[in-house]
Enzyme design. Structure first.
Site, PDB file in Angstrom:
ATOM      1  N   TYR A 179       3.167   7.268  10.521  1.00  0.00           N
ATOM      2  CA  TYR A 179       2.383   6.076  10.179  1.00  0.00           C
ATOM      3  C   TYR A 179       3.283   5.034   9.489  1.00  0.00           C
ATOM      4  O   TYR A 179       3.249   3.846   9.826  1.00  0.00           O
ATOM      5  CB  TYR A 179       1.221   6.458   9.261  1.00  0.00           C
ATOM      6  N   PRO A 206      -5.497   0.958  18.437  1.00  0.00           N
ATOM      7  CA  PRO A 206      -5.099   0.492  17.102  1.00  0.00           C
ATOM      8  C   PRO A 206      -5.146   1.535  15.983  1.00  0.00           C
ATOM      9  O   PRO A 206      -4.720   1.245  14.869  1.00  0.00           O
ATOM     10  CB  PRO A 206      -6.087  -0.646  16.811  1.00  0.00           C
ATOM     11  N   HIS A 243       0.842  -1.194   0.000  1.00  0.00           N
ATOM     12  CA  HIS A 243       0.000   0.000   0.000  1.00  0.00           C
ATOM     13  C   HIS A 243       0.878   1.245   0.000  1.00  0.00           C
ATOM     14  O   HIS A 243       1.906   1.284   0.672  1.00  0.00           O
ATOM     15  CB  HIS A 243      -0.900   0.014   1.240  1.00  0.00           C
ATOM     16  N   LYS A 258       0.065   0.619  15.209  1.00  0.00           N
ATOM     17  CA  LYS A 258       1.424   0.561  15.766  1.00  0.00           C
ATOM     18  C   LYS A 258       1.711  -0.654  16.652  1.00  0.00           C
ATOM     19  O   LYS A 258       2.881  -1.015  16.848  1.00  0.00           O
ATOM     20  CB  LYS A 258       1.684   1.826  16.610  1.00  0.00           C
ATOM     21  N   TYR A 284      -9.773   5.699   6.664  1.00  0.00           N
ATOM     22  CA  TYR A 284     -10.053   6.108   8.042  1.00  0.00           C
ATOM     23  C   TYR A 284     -11.108   7.210   7.958  1.00  0.00           C
ATOM     24  O   TYR A 284     -10.850   8.259   7.363  1.00  0.00           O
ATOM     25  CB  TYR A 284      -8.803   6.679   8.716  1.00  0.00           C
TER      26      TYR A 284
HETATM   27  P1  RFL Z   1       0.394 -11.071  22.029  1.00  0.00           P
HETATM   28  O1  RFL Z   1       0.124 -11.190  20.591  1.00  0.00           O
HETATM   29  O2  RFL Z   1      -0.727 -10.721  22.936  1.00  0.00           O
HETATM   30  O3  RFL Z   1       1.055 -12.435  22.504  1.00  0.00           O
HETATM   31  C1  RFL Z   1       1.211 -12.760  23.852  1.00  0.00           C
HETATM   32  C2  RFL Z   1       1.156 -14.260  23.980  1.00  0.00           C
HETATM   33  O4  RFL Z   1       1.420 -14.641  25.326  1.00  0.00           O
HETATM   34  C3  RFL Z   1       0.533 -15.693  25.678  1.00  0.00           C
HETATM   35  N1  RFL Z   1       0.443 -15.736  27.145  1.00  0.00           N
HETATM   36  C4  RFL Z   1       1.031 -16.687  27.909  1.00  0.00           C
HETATM   37  N2  RFL Z   1       1.785 -17.742  27.598  1.00  0.00           N
HETATM   38  C5  RFL Z   1       2.212 -18.544  28.612  1.00  0.00           C
HETATM   39  N3  RFL Z   1       1.923 -18.322  29.910  1.00  0.00           N
HETATM   40  C6  RFL Z   1       1.168 -17.263  30.273  1.00  0.00           C
HETATM   41  N4  RFL Z   1       0.883 -17.031  31.546  1.00  0.00           N
HETATM   42  C7  RFL Z   1       0.698 -16.393  29.253  1.00  0.00           C
HETATM   43  N5  RFL Z   1      -0.079 -15.273  29.252  1.00  0.00           N
HETATM   44  C8  RFL Z   1      -0.216 -14.899  27.972  1.00  0.00           C
HETATM   45  C9  RFL Z   1      -0.744 -15.305  24.975  1.00  0.00           C
HETATM   46  O5  RFL Z   1      -1.636 -16.398  24.824  1.00  0.00           O
HETATM   47  C10 RFL Z   1      -0.217 -14.801  23.649  1.00  0.00           C
HETATM   48  O6  RFL Z   1      -0.115 -15.832  22.696  1.00  0.00           O
HETATM   49  O7  RFL Z   1       1.549  -9.990  22.327  1.00  0.00           O
HETATM   50  P2  RFL Z   1       2.827  -9.534  21.418  1.00  0.00           P
HETATM   51  O8  RFL Z   1       3.562 -10.720  20.911  1.00  0.00           O
HETATM   52  O9  RFL Z   1       3.488  -8.521  22.244  1.00  0.00           O
HETATM   53  O10 RFL Z   1       2.205  -8.857  20.128  1.00  0.00           O
HETATM   54  C11 RFL Z   1       1.538  -7.636  20.201  1.00  0.00           C
HETATM   55  C12 RFL Z   1       0.393  -7.597  19.207  1.00  0.00           C
HETATM   56  O11 RFL Z   1      -0.356  -8.791  19.286  1.00  0.00           O
HETATM   57  C13 RFL Z   1      -0.513  -6.402  19.494  1.00  0.00           C
HETATM   58  O12 RFL Z   1       0.232  -5.231  19.757  1.00  0.00           O
HETATM   59  C14 RFL Z   1      -1.441  -6.050  18.362  1.00  0.00           C
HETATM   60  O13 RFL Z   1      -2.119  -7.119  17.805  1.00  0.00           O
HETATM   61  C15 RFL Z   1      -2.431  -5.040  18.951  1.00  0.00           C
HETATM   62  N6  RFL Z   1      -3.671  -5.044  18.245  1.00  0.00           N
HETATM   63  C16 RFL Z   1      -3.688  -4.413  17.064  1.00  0.00           C
HETATM   64  N7  RFL Z   1      -2.584  -3.758  16.633  1.00  0.00           N
HETATM   65  C17 RFL Z   1      -2.573  -3.135  15.453  1.00  0.00           C
HETATM   66  O14 RFL Z   1      -1.553  -2.563  15.071  1.00  0.00           O
HETATM   67  N8  RFL Z   1      -3.719  -3.165  14.671  1.00  0.00           N
HETATM   68  C18 RFL Z   1      -4.859  -3.840  15.065  1.00  0.00           C
HETATM   69  O15 RFL Z   1      -5.831  -3.881  14.344  1.00  0.00           O
HETATM   70  C19 RFL Z   1      -4.877  -4.488  16.293  1.00  0.00           C
HETATM   71  N9  RFL Z   1      -5.976  -5.181  16.719  1.00  0.00           N
HETATM   72  C20 RFL Z   1      -4.794  -5.750  18.733  1.00  0.00           C
HETATM   73  C21 RFL Z   1      -5.942  -5.824  17.933  1.00  0.00           C
HETATM   74  C22 RFL Z   1      -4.794  -6.373  19.998  1.00  0.00           C
HETATM   75  C23 RFL Z   1      -5.915  -7.058  20.479  1.00  0.00           C
HETATM   76  N10 RFL Z   1      -5.849  -7.588  21.824  1.00  0.00           N
HETATM   77  C24 RFL Z   1      -4.606  -7.582  22.570  1.00  0.00           C
HETATM   78  C25 RFL Z   1      -6.922  -7.970  22.613  1.00  0.00           C
HETATM   79  C26 RFL Z   1      -7.041  -6.541  18.374  1.00  0.00           C
HETATM   80  C27 RFL Z   1      -7.037  -7.165  19.633  1.00  0.00           C
HETATM   81  C28 RFL Z   1      -8.259  -7.984  20.000  1.00  0.00           C
HETATM   82  C1  PHB Z   2      -6.261  -3.930  10.385  1.00  0.00           C
HETATM   83  O1  PHB Z   2      -6.115  -4.199   9.190  1.00  0.00           O
HETATM   84  O2  PHB Z   2      -6.715  -4.755  11.190  1.00  0.00           O
HETATM   85  C2  PHB Z   2      -5.904  -2.567  10.865  1.00  0.00           C
HETATM   86  C3  PHB Z   2      -5.330  -1.672  10.005  1.00  0.00           C
HETATM   87  C4  PHB Z   2      -5.010  -0.396  10.458  1.00  0.00           C
HETATM   88  C5  PHB Z   2      -5.281  -0.037  11.764  1.00  0.00           C
HETATM   89  C6  PHB Z   2      -5.857  -0.951  12.623  1.00  0.00           C
HETATM   90  C7  PHB Z   2      -6.178  -2.223  12.174  1.00  0.00           C
HETATM   91  O3  PHB Z   2      -5.006   1.218  12.189  1.00  0.00           O
END
Ligand code: RFL
Ligand code: PHB
Length: 394
Positions: free
Chosen positions: A388, A289, A74, A293, A198
């Protein structure tokens, strides 16, 4: 059962998995424990946008083949407000940087597929002796066997609800809970747009993202206490049509394969290290989100951590490990600021955030003024685009 490894890693999210892989490339062995199943980790729907630096790192460490083949390049985003839709062209604003849309689920699958040892479905994860040079990671494996792993260092990559952060003494916590949440859907319909939209609207924020040429990912702002049961598919599409609608453009609807509500918060815990326990990714910080980031920040942390641990354990030098927290926190706070800026500019704040209707009106007019500025001033657009598209990895 007692055993020994160099680095104990908790969590098979992007942070833990990529750390394990980067360490292995330098001959540093690790034990990774995860309390969920492999299938759960590979299906959990989260982020979708990879910064240029994240993409380059994945290629460099040999995890980029499928991303290069299947990821969507993109060159910017659309900002929509007050009946206008504007495109920000990132390559021309940032000296050539692009973004890649490649889902977090796929990054996780690619990293697990390498085959480094991972204990899935563990229980009773705990850390102790973090102030010594031999911290211990303990857990019970899926077969019910209790393990005690003596490590040189432990990486807490266990997300916001993990056990690592609570094991650290004297953390300084900064936090903000936003008065709204995102309802996200995965829809089996080709994206109606070439790049992410957005949208600021009187009915609240909405966003159009995607996962592939066949699958769309869309979000709407909802109240934080909303229940997903109260959002039948028709109601979601109705709000998406209302908020994303634009003259001459059609939002195509399709079957909703998945839906969920995510609260919006900012959280930073400092320092990110205590003794031989290092926090990385969501275990240390959460961003809303809106700036895309969270995942990229987790990747940046573990790049810094992998370099620091290799230096400590292979070369016997503690300088990078000592600097770890401060090196990461500069980027963390920059991302925290940018995520707050995007969130504040694009969402509708509920009436009870204000003391009067005039104050609410004032805030909305400021948002529109700011959106006009980033879509008409080159300097303002460049600032948004640089943040971004992301800063080079350390
Ligand atoms: P993760 O991906 O949460 O992974 C942590 C892992 O640790 C495990 N865990 C354990 N394992 C063993 N023993 C324990 N006691 C444990 N406790 C927990 C968990 O099961 C999990 O597998 O953290 P990591 O690796 O730091 O990665 C970070 C990203 O996942 C996160 O920053 C992003 O996904 C945030 N986020 C989003 N970010 C974006 O940039 N765009 C998004 O659209 C976006 N959507 C989201 C999201 C985070 C969400 N969360 C945390 C609820 C949507 C959701 C639903
Ligand atoms: C997504 O594709 O899930 C997404 C993209 C941009 C954002 C948040 C989520 O700012």
């Amino acid at each position: 059962m007692r055993s020994r490894t160099q680095v104990g890693i908790i969590g098979a999210g992007p942070a833990g998995l990529l750390l394990q892989h980067m360490l292995a490339r330098h001959g540093v062995d690790s034990v990774l424990v995860e309390n969920r199943s492999r299938e759960y980790c590979e299906k959990r729907q989260r982020a979708g946008v990879l910064e240029h630096g994240t993409v380059e790192l994945l290629k460099e460490i040999g995890l980029g083949d499928r991303m290069v083949a299947e990821g969507l390049t993109h060159s910017g985003i659309y900002l929509q407000f007050a009946g206008e839709r504007h495109h920000l062209d990132f390559p021309s604003l940032t000296g050539g940087r692009t973004l890649t849309v490649y889902a977090q689920t796929e990054v996780v699958k690619d990293a697990i597929a390498v085959g480094h040892p991972i204990h899935f479905e563990v229980t009773d994860t705990a850390v102790r002796d973090i102030d010594t040079e031999r911290p211990v990671l303990s857990f019970t494996d899926a077969g019910g066997v209790a393990h005690e792993v003596e490590c040189d260092a432990i990486a807490g990559c266990d997300g916001f609800y993990g056990v690592s952060r609570p094991a650290m003494p004297a953390l300084r916590v900064s936090e903000r809970t936003y008065p709204f949440a995102w309802l996200g859907i995965l829809a089996t319909v080709p994206p109606s747009t070439d790049e992410l939209i957005y949208a600021h609207s009187a009915s609240g924020f909405a966003m159009h993202s995607m996962r592939s040429p066949e699958v769309s990912r869309l979000y709407i702002q909802v109240d934080p206490d909303e229940k997903i049961e109260d959002w039948p598919d028709e109601r979601i599409w109705e709000q998406l049509q209302l908020r994303l609608g634009h003259p001459g453009w059609t939002l195509h609807e399709g079957p909703i394969a998945e839906k969920g509500i995510t609260p919006m918060r900012s959280f930073v815990a400092e320092p990110m290290r205590s003794g031989r326990l290092f926090l990385a990714g969501d275990a240390a910080h959460i961003v809303p989100p809106t700036g895309a980031k969270g995942l990229n920040l987790a990747v940046a942390d573990v790049k810094v951590l992998a370099d620091a641990l290799v230096r400590l354990l292979v070369e016997g030098k503690a300088d990078l490990a000592d600097a770890y927290s401060q090196t990461c926190l500069t980027r963390v706070w920059r991302s925290t600021w940018f995520s707050w800026y995007m969130t504040s500019m694009l969402h509708r704040f509920p009436a009870d955030s204000f003391t009067s209707a005039a104050e609410a009106e004032f805030q909305e007019r400021l948002q529109i003024a700011q959106l006009r500025q980033v879509t008409s001033s080159d300097a303002a657009a460049r600032d948004l685009a640089e943040n971004y598209a992301g800063w080079p990895l350390p």
